[in-house]
Design a protein around this motif. Structure first.
Motif, short mmCIF file in Angstrom:
data_model
loop_
_atom_site.label_atom_id
_atom_site.label_comp_id
_atom_site.label_asym_id
_atom_site.label_seq_id
_atom_site.Cartn_x
_atom_site.Cartn_y
_atom_site.Cartn_z
N MET A 1 0.84 -1.20 0.00
CA MET A 1 0.00 0.00 0.00
C MET A 1 0.88 1.25 0.00
O MET A 1 2.06 1.18 0.31
CB MET A 1 -0.90 0.01 1.25
CG MET A 1 -0.13 0.19 2.55
SD MET A 1 -1.21 0.54 3.96
CE MET A 1 0.00 0.73 5.27
N ARG A 2 0.25 2.39 -0.30
CA ARG A 2 0.96 3.67 -0.25
C ARG A 2 0.73 4.30 1.13
O ARG A 2 -0.36 4.21 1.68
CB ARG A 2 0.42 4.62 -1.32
CG ARG A 2 0.30 4.01 -2.69
CD ARG A 2 1.54 4.08 -3.51
NE ARG A 2 1.84 5.44 -3.96
CZ ARG A 2 3.08 5.85 -4.23
NH1 ARG A 2 4.11 5.04 -4.03
NH2 ARG A 2 3.29 7.05 -4.70
N CYS A 5 5.28 8.55 5.10
CA CYS A 5 6.26 8.14 6.10
C CYS A 5 7.12 9.32 6.54
O CYS A 5 7.52 10.15 5.73
CB CYS A 5 7.17 7.06 5.53
SG CYS A 5 6.26 5.60 5.02
N ILE A 14 6.02 9.69 0.42
CA ILE A 14 5.04 8.62 0.17
C ILE A 14 5.81 7.39 -0.33
O ILE A 14 6.55 7.48 -1.31
CB ILE A 14 4.02 9.05 -0.90
CG1 ILE A 14 3.37 10.39 -0.54
CG2 ILE A 14 2.97 7.96 -1.13
CD1 ILE A 14 2.50 10.37 0.69
N TYR A 15 5.60 6.27 0.37
CA TYR A 15 6.29 5.03 -0.02
C TYR A 15 5.30 3.89 -0.20
O TYR A 15 4.19 3.93 0.35
CB TYR A 15 7.25 4.60 1.10
CG TYR A 15 8.52 5.39 1.15
CD1 TYR A 15 9.24 5.68 -0.01
CD2 TYR A 15 9.02 5.83 2.36
CE1 TYR A 15 10.41 6.41 0.05
CE2 TYR A 15 10.19 6.55 2.44
CZ TYR A 15 10.88 6.84 1.27
OH TYR A 15 12.03 7.56 1.34
N ASP A 16 5.75 2.87 -0.91
CA ASP A 16 5.05 1.59 -0.91
C ASP A 16 5.55 0.80 0.30
O ASP A 16 6.76 0.63 0.47
CB ASP A 16 5.36 0.81 -2.19
CG ASP A 16 4.58 1.35 -3.37
OD1 ASP A 16 3.39 1.68 -3.18
OD2 ASP A 16 5.16 1.49 -4.46
N VAL A 17 4.61 0.36 1.12
CA VAL A 17 4.98 -0.40 2.33
C VAL A 17 4.06 -1.63 2.39
O VAL A 17 3.02 -1.66 1.70
CB VAL A 17 4.79 0.46 3.62
CG1 VAL A 17 5.69 1.68 3.61
CG2 VAL A 17 3.33 0.87 3.81
N ASP A 19 1.09 -4.15 3.34
CA ASP A 19 -0.27 -3.93 3.87
C ASP A 19 -0.33 -4.45 5.31
O ASP A 19 0.32 -5.44 5.64
CB ASP A 19 -1.29 -4.74 3.05
CG ASP A 19 -1.52 -4.13 1.68
OD1 ASP A 19 -0.92 -3.08 1.39
OD2 ASP A 19 -2.28 -4.72 0.91
N LYS A 31 -9.84 -0.01 5.30
CA LYS A 31 -9.34 0.67 4.10
C LYS A 31 -9.64 2.15 4.35
O LYS A 31 -10.80 2.53 4.51
CB LYS A 31 -10.12 0.16 2.89
CG LYS A 31 -9.79 0.80 1.57
CD LYS A 31 -10.64 0.10 0.48
CE LYS A 31 -10.80 0.93 -0.76
NZ LYS A 31 -9.57 1.26 -1.45
N ALA A 140 -2.42 6.59 5.20
CA ALA A 140 -2.06 5.38 4.46
C ALA A 140 -3.32 4.78 3.85
O ALA A 140 -4.43 5.16 4.23
CB ALA A 140 -1.42 4.38 5.41
N GLU A 141 -3.14 3.82 2.95
CA GLU A 141 -4.33 3.23 2.33
C GLU A 141 -5.07 2.26 3.25
O GLU A 141 -6.27 2.06 3.11
CB GLU A 141 -3.93 2.53 1.02
CG GLU A 141 -3.59 3.55 -0.07
CD GLU A 141 -3.13 2.91 -1.35
OE1 GLU A 141 -3.77 3.16 -2.39
OE2 GLU A 141 -2.13 2.16 -1.31
N ASP A 367 -1.14 11.15 -2.36
CA ASP A 367 0.21 11.43 -2.88
C ASP A 367 0.64 12.88 -2.66
O ASP A 367 1.82 13.21 -2.83
CB ASP A 367 0.27 11.10 -4.39
CG ASP A 367 0.33 9.60 -4.60
OD1 ASP A 367 0.69 8.89 -3.64
OD2 ASP A 367 0.01 9.15 -5.72
#
Ligand SMILES: NC(=O)c1ccc[n+]([C@@H]2O[C@H](COP(=O)([O-])OP(=O)(O)OC[C@H]3O[C@@H](n4cnc5c(N)ncnc54)[C@H](O)[C@@H]3O)[C@@H](O)[C@H]2O)c1
Ligand SMILES: [Zn+2]
Ligand SMILES: [Zn+2]
Length: 391
Positions: A1-2, A5, A14-17, A19, A31, A140-141, A367
């Motif tokens: 998820m985005r 951080c 904004i990172y992908d981390v 879920d 969600k 976060a998502e 974002d």
């Protein structure tokens, strides 16, 4: 998820981390559809709260949809629209049973860190440093919600997402500020700080019986909102000697109740003391700038009540204890007890007594969170509170 951080002071990315998933049987995963940024996040952004680590997910004001529940969750089902309290209670300990959820004995897995600083550990808070549990936050998502039956609340039909996002943290904090004043009706309440928490404290002071509400800040559009939306009289602390002005406005007696909605990064109202505190905070010789607390003690009437909702972390210099003691002031303070207040705030909102979303002025997408931090911190673009639309 985005996710947004914390990277370093004044750096959010904004990172992908990974879920989140159910870890304990009392967890839910939501969600996130809407979230926001709090003045407390600005203390993290400015690097004045200890124990943040690179990569920590920020945010503690989630509205979302339940996507998974653990086997012990009784009150929630997949698909439900919920708002989640920023502070995390377990629902079972001595404090939670007294509705003092932010003092929870069980929800902070790092309470050993707090015991070193504060003698006892307090509740965990989403996205709010390792000292408060190191929980991944709500910008976060998706979000894991521990003790979901205690901390998540199904949003009644008739309450919008924008209203609900204010009920996660800003409205209960403002409301608790007014509640701790112990109003009996007829009081003059002064609120330092016309940010989202201050605005909602003003609204709550009226709801609970204040006769007069006065706002102190120096940001013109925030004072305008205090005046126009919250019917407050206003004082710009850079233009007026606040204590003298308040004495004059109250026929020489001083206000009955003073609420701090600014916290440890309050701006100095006196150039010399302001510079002293800013330097000591920068050199880490003092962590909490005490301008507002000092000014409340000076200004409050004898026998009055001083309420601190703005966040303080450690130590403050030059605390005028003698004045506080001899004036017989009552002090009340603390992190807010979200689950105690959320149902009551749903009612006020549903009945049309308050529309807490009045303070939302600027809207961003997930974002765009790094930009949203800048706008909220600098109060640019007439910003009072931002909404982050996640999904
Ligand atoms: N106790 C809790 O549970 C809880 C929950 C949420 C937020 N907070 C705290 O509440 C405070 C306010 O949050 P917010 O989201 O409204 O933040 P904010 O930063 O938007 O608002 C703070 C306001 O205080 C004003 N200010 C600064 N110095 C001042 C001074 N000397 N006199 C008067 N006003 C001054 C600023 O101009 C600003 O408008 C923060 O400290 C935040 O950490 C506490
Ligand atoms: Zn907050
Ligand atoms: Zn508890």
């Amino acid at each position: 998820m985005r996710a947004a951080c914390w990277e370093d002071k004044h750096k959010v990315e904004i990172y992908d981390v990974p879920d989140p998933a159910i870890v304990n049987p009392h967890d839910a995963v939501i969600k996130v559809t809407n979230t926001t940024i709090c003045g407390s996040d600005l203390h993290l952004y400015d690097g004045v709260v200890p124990s943040m680590e690179k990569g920590d997910i920020l945010g503690h004001e989630p509205v979302g949809e339940v996507v998974a529940v653990g086997p012990e969750v009784k009150n929630h089902r997949v698909g439900e629209r919920v708002v989640v309290s920023s502070i995390i209670g377990c629902g079972r300990c001595f404090y939670c049973r007294n509705e003092e959820y932010s003092l929870c004995d069980n929800s902070n897995p790092n309470s050993w860190m707090q015991e070193k600083l504060y003698t006892y550990g307090t509740a965990g808070i989403f996205g709010y440093s390792h000292l408060f549990g190191g929980y991944p936050g709500a910008q976060a998502e998706y979000l894991r919600v521990p003790y979901a039956d205690v901390n998540a609340f199904a949003i009644p039909d008739g309450i919008s997402d924008e209203q609900a996002v204010c009920i996660a943290d800003a409205f209960p904090t403002g409301f608790m500020g007014a509640d701790l004043c112990g109003l009996k009706g007829g009081e003059t309440v002064v609120v330092w700080g016309a940010g989202p928490v201050g605005q909602l404290a003003m609204k709550s002071a009226w709801l609970l019986g204040a006769q007069r509400v006065i706002a102190v800040d120096n940001v013109p559009h925030r004072l305008d909102m205090a005046h126009e939306v919250n019917c407050a009289e206003t004082l710009d602390f850079t233009e007026t000697g606040v204590t003298d002005a308040l004495r004059e406005m109250t026929a020489g007696r001083g206000p009955d109740c003073c609420i701090d909605a600014c916290g440890m990064e309050a701006h100095g109202t006196n150039i010399l003391v302001g510079a002293y505190d800013a330097l000591k905070q920068a050199a880490k010789l003092e962590t909490d700038r005490g301008h507002v607390v000092r000014q409340m003690i000076e200004s409050c009437r004898k026998g009055g009540t001083v309420v601190i909702m703005g966040v303080y972390a450690m130590f403050m210099d030059k605390f005028p204890l003698g004045a506080a003691f001899n004036k017989g002031l009552t002090f009340r303070m603390g992190q807010m007890h979200g689950p105690k207040y959320i149902p009551r705030l749903f009612d006020y909102t549903l009945h049309g007594d308050v529309d807490p979303s009045f303070c939302i002025t600027n809207r961003f997408l997930l974002d765009e969170i790094p930009l949203a931090y800048e706008v909220f911190k600098n109060k640019s673009d007439n910003c009072v509170k931002v909404l982050i639309k996640v999904a």
